[in-house]
Design a protein around this motif. Structure first.
Motif, short mmCIF file in Angstrom:
data_model
loop_
_atom_site.label_atom_id
_atom_site.label_comp_id
_atom_site.label_asym_id
_atom_site.label_seq_id
_atom_site.Cartn_x
_atom_site.Cartn_y
_atom_site.Cartn_z
N UNK A 1 20.35 -3.10 14.68
CA UNK A 1 19.77 -2.55 13.44
C UNK A 1 19.74 -0.85 13.13
N UNK A 2 19.33 -0.69 14.71
CA UNK A 2 19.05 0.69 15.17
C UNK A 2 20.26 1.12 15.32
N UNK A 3 21.88 0.79 15.81
CA UNK A 3 22.97 1.43 15.88
C UNK A 3 23.40 1.37 14.77
N UNK A 4 23.25 0.81 13.48
CA UNK A 4 23.78 1.13 12.57
C UNK A 4 23.46 2.10 11.52
N UNK A 5 21.97 1.99 11.68
CA UNK A 5 21.41 2.45 10.94
C UNK A 5 22.25 4.39 12.06
#
Ligand code: FES
Ligand code: FES
Lengths: 163, 786
Positions: free
Chosen positions: B69-73
């Motif tokens: 999710x961090x990467x997507x954010x």
């Protein structure tokens, strides 16, 4: 933590290490001797082979604490100044390496093989290399190099005596 | 010859490798460096309910965690497949998104779920173990033979029925017609076992981020650092191209597996920025098994049509190719354009049709591995030709000779235009070295000892030196396939070659220097090869597909043309002669037909002092070239394998292996032979030892060197090599490339030998002792019953 005292390539070293520290980790990370490589996690590839008290050992299989008091020789300790060990020389002369990653282990193992056999044929060398994996050379030239070095070493060279 | 083209110059790079002074990625340390470890899925298919890192944060030394999710954010892009292909109905391949770390779902065992960073590797391992991931297990499809079954578990909704692409090449109607009219038809079912590349250096990355300059550096185990940088910037949105330096230092083998930019390298860069500290990740071997792109994995039905004169009239091939859980960079091209285009082999077969169905499965992604498509094609062609000879009772060599292409250039029915090669000469040498004539006696002798002997052949042709960019673009490739080089001549006359090729064992530091020595007569020791650093080299496509020789050296040759031309202008001016009268020999520039001459270093110094240059000539001596080849190159060869089988144990030993190749001009025979040795080992490994297997739950059963049999020294023979040299007419140096031939040609030769010994065509790779023993029992059963 354990205090480990040992001789590495002729130099006395003392280090405090976590008990779970492997010899290969001590060599690579604590002593900066990155010539000893790690190629697997099951003690199969032999890229980490060093000499402990004159015998080839996979340094990923030994705890640093276990070799307290021992004499360890790594690939960096083989050459005598500018003059290479005959096994190193033979690997170069016979193109016994490509990517070079397995090479330190192969050379350390090769020396051990020669030391344990008064005469060496191809079959014996191949059997003895069971514990060292190379993905690049197909072993053809590694076998050739070890055979050639065995012949050289039989003649007796100063670098052998120094080991 | 001296140190020039053709000389057995000892490798310059060896000194550092044999003394332990190589510099591989894991040997590098940055100040204040942290260590990362991935949390990976233990399931082949599962939904991620939650990731709980609260315990991990309490582990001493914990620094940080990165989740999907961090990467997507952070707007990190999905991993791309770089080659578009189309189904026979005209629809585009159905590539499902490959998120760097999918926060919701995992589709193969080993898929990364989170990245835990700590002060030491040991602390990172502890912290990663403390991360709790709650999975909802889902049914998995791990056997791709069932991927297309009605009702099969679907890997991606974007690819209904798991079918990515239903691709074809060739004229199906004409091929069917050839079968309708055939005097003989031979059919064969074939499998390409799944392989794990296994470079002995595992993949690794060290990412660092300079906050003040917003600049990233990535040291990584890459075969093509510029392509990595391009993907990381243009597609993965990690950093702009001019703010990212990718360095591939000494790299311990690649074999294809280090072409790709995997989730791990992307995540390391992201983590380095977020944490503002360098992050090192080094795969352990178990991770390599689970995440390095695997190779091969086909299931094929082939049939060959022959007329009454035993001329091949048609070949029809239907293949299902397993792509794994996601479409890796070249995964679409490898089982299609790099495969079906070689189905002509060395033969004049006028009608060829190939259909390939690319399917998803819940397994590690499959992509190019040494040979990439061409071993698969060679296996089909050379197995079915040998099977046809046996079925029709003709000598397998005679059948091949009847069908050899002898007029060149030859346009195959599957896109390729072959350059001249002498297949007859290759076979002749192969048979002589193999002592073909003495085989019946050796077989009889073995039988007296209770052993079974077999001899098998493989007459391969392959395409390497990827390739004219225009053609690649027309076929759907996303990049150009040229190579770049820069020749920097220093004032003192020493030379640096900056090349876009990358050496991870191939010996470029020596062979590329030989090309320069050959041309300019300067010693190899005065030529340094610089590679593997995007800050130093303008651009490069890297090394794979045996392209460093034909394409990489081609670019160097073109840049040398320019250097030579300018050098002659300067020398001509200094010696008051016409540049066209200047010849370069043994490190000197001479006026032809006179005794006037200038040392190479005198000319180079003059170029840099610029005190006396002709009008309009710029000071300095440095030239660049981008070389785009006019065609693929076509190495070919004849391999002969002799095996002896112990019927009691099923153990097969390769007792003799002859490889005769035509690589065109050979720059350094030591290096070329080494490439062949290594390729043969991998090809024999595929035929007899190696195979990756998943259980029905999607666990990789062969996930370590304890159970994936990488050939050891005593599994292999010493090889007998020879060559035929037909210079490539299209290449500036006449070279063709040699890196994959062994792996391409060997499997068919070995299996042809094994099936010859066992007198059955039913043998899949790897021909393990168990399979061979069972085949021996089957062979003996009717005899026993008589
Ligand atoms: S790293 Fe020690 S045997 Fe592989
Ligand atoms: S030289 Fe690359 S693994 Fe042996």
């Amino acid at each position: 933590m354990s205090e480990v005292k040992l001789t590495v390539n002729g130099r006395a070293v003392t280090r405090d290490v976590e008990d779970r520290t492997l010899l290969v980790t001590l060599l690579r990370e604590h002593l900066g001797l990155t010539g000893t490589h790690v190629g697997c996690d099951t003690s199969q590839c032999g890229a980490c082979t060093v000499h402990i008290d004159g015998h080839a050992v996979k340094s990923c299989t030994v705890l640093a604490a276990q070799v307290d008091g021992s004499e360890v020789v790594t690939i960096e300790g083989l050459a005598d100044g500018a003059s290479l060990h005959p096994m190193q020389e033979a690997f170069r002369t016979h193109h016994g390496l490509q990517c070079g990653f397995c090479t330190p282990g192969m050379i350390m193992m090769g020396i051990d093989i020669v030391q344990r056999h008064s005469s060496l044929d191809e079959e014996t060398i191949r059997k003895e290399l069971e514990g060292n994996i190379c993905r690049c050379t197909g072993y053809h030239n590694i076998v050739k190099a070890i055979k050639a070095a065995a012949d050289d070493m039989a003649v007796g060279t100063p670098s052998m005596a120094a080991e | 010859m001296g140190e020039g083209i053709g000389a057995r110059v000892l490798r310059k790079e060896d000194q550092r490798f044999i003394t332990g002074k190589g510099r591989y990625t894991d040997d590098i340390s940055e100040r204040d460096m942290t260590h990362g470890v991935f949390v990976r899925s233990p399931h082949a298919h599962a939904r991620i309910r939650s990731i709980d890192a609260s315990e991990a944060k309490n582990v001493p030394g914990f620094v940080g965690i990165v989740t999907g999710q961090d990467l997507i954010d952070g707007a990190i892009g999905n991993i791309i497949c770089g080659w578009m292909i189309y189904s026979k109905d005209g629809s585009a391949m159905k590539a499902a998104p490959w998120k760097v770390m999918d926060p919701e779902i995992v589709r193969h065992v080993g898929q990364p779920v989170a990245f835990v960073v700590a002060e030491t590797r040991a602390a990172a391992v502890d912290a990663a173990e403390a991360v709790t991931v709650d999975y909802e297990e889902l049914p998995a499809l791990t056997n791709f033979h069932h991927a297309l079954d009605p009702g099969a578990v679907e890997v991606h909704p974007e690819a209904p029925g798991n079918l990515i692409c239903d691709w074809q090449l060739g004229d199906e109607a004409a091929t069917d017609d050839a079968f309708a009219k055939a005097a003989h038809v031979v059919e064969l079912d074939l499998e390409q076992n799944r392989l794990v590349p296994n470079a002995i250096e595992p993949r690794a990355a060290i990412a660092s981020y300079n906050v003040a300059e917003e600049h990233y550096t990535l040291n990584t185990t890459s075969q093509n650092p510029h392509v990595a940088r391009l993907c990381l910037s243009a597609f993965y949105n990690v950093a702009p191209e001019h703010k990212l330096r990718v360095i591939a230092p000494d790299v311990g083998g690649g074999f294809g597996s280090k072409i790709y930019i995997y989730p791990e390298e992307i995540t390391c860069l992201f983590a380095a920025r977020v944490l503002e500290r360098p992050v090192k990740w080094v795969a352990d071997r178990s991770e390599s098994f689970l995440t390095d792109a695997h190779g091969r994995d086909h299931k094929t039905k082939a049939k060959l049509a022959l007329d009454a004169d035993l001329k091949f009239t048609g070949l029809k091939v239907e293949t299902i190719a397993n792509i794994g859980a996601y479409m890796s960079l070249f995964s679409s091209a490898t089982p299609t354009y790099l495969y079906a285009t070689l189905l002509s082999g060395q033969y004049t077969t006028p009608n060829i049709y190939c259909n390939v169905k690319l399917v998803y499965s819940h397994t590690t992604p499959v992509d190019a591995y040494r040979g990439a498509g061409r071993p698969e094609a060679t296996f089909v062609v050379e197995r079915i030709v040998e099977a046809a000879a046996r079925k029709l009772g003709v000598d397998p060599i005679e059948l091949r000779r009847k069908n050899f292409i002898r007029e060149f250039p030859y346009q195959t029915p599957v896109l390729m235009a072959y350059d001249p090669t002498d297949f007859d000469a290759l076979v002749e040498k192969g048979l002589a070295h193999a002592d073909h004539a003495g085989f019946p006696a050796r077989r009889a002798e073995a039988e007296r000892r209770g052993k079974l002997r077999g001899m098998g052949f493989s007459c391969y042709i392959e395409a390497c030196g990827l390739a004219p960019s225009k053609a690649v673009g027309q076929l759907g490739g996303g990049v150009g396939q040229w190579e770049s080089a820069e020749v920097r001549v220093n004032p003192v006359g020493t030379i640096e070659i900056l090349t876009g090729s990358h050496s991870h064992g191939q010996g470029h530091e020596t062979t590329f220097a030989q090309v320069v020595a050959d041309r300019l007569g300067v010693p190899v020791g005065n030529v340094a090869i610089v590679h593997g650093d995007t800050d130093k080299i303008q651009f490069g496509m890297g090394s794979y597909g045996s392209r460093s020789g034909p394409v990489g050296m081609g670019a160097i040759a073109r840049a040398l043309d320019k250097v030579e031309a300018k050098a002659k202008v300067i020398a001509g001016h200094l010696m008051e002669a016409d540049p066209s009268d200047i010849v370069i020999e043994n490190g000197e520039l001479k006026v032809a037909g006179t005794d006037r001459k200038l040392g190479w270093h005198e000319m180079t110094l003059a170029a840099y002092t610029a005190h006396n240059l002709p009008d309009g000539i710029e000071p300095g001596l440095t030239e660049k070239a981008f070389y785009d080849p006019a065609n693929f190159t076509f190495p070919a060869g004849c391999f002969v394998c002799e095996v002896e089988i112990d019927p009691d144990t099923g153990i097969t030993r390769v007792v003799r292996f002859v490889a005769v190749d035509d690589f065109g001009v050979i720059v350094n025979p030591n290096v070329v032979e080494g490439q062949v040795h290594g390729g043969l080992a991998q090809g024999i490994g595929q035929a007899l030892y190696e195979g990756a297997y998943y259980d029905d739950a999607g666990q990789l059963l062969t996930g370590s060197y304890m159970d994936y049999c990488l050939p050891r020294a005593d599994d292999l023979p010493s090889f007998s090599l020879d060559h035929v040299e037909t210079p490539n007419p299209n290449n500036p140096l006449g070279v063709k490339g040699c890196g994959e031939a062994g792996a391409i040609g060997a499997p068919a030769a070995v299996i042809n030998a094994v099936t010859d010994a066992l007198r059955t065509e039913a043998m899949t790779m790897p021909a393990t002792p168990e399979k061979v023993w069972r085949a021996v029992q089957a062979m003996r059963a009717p005899i026993a019953a008589e």
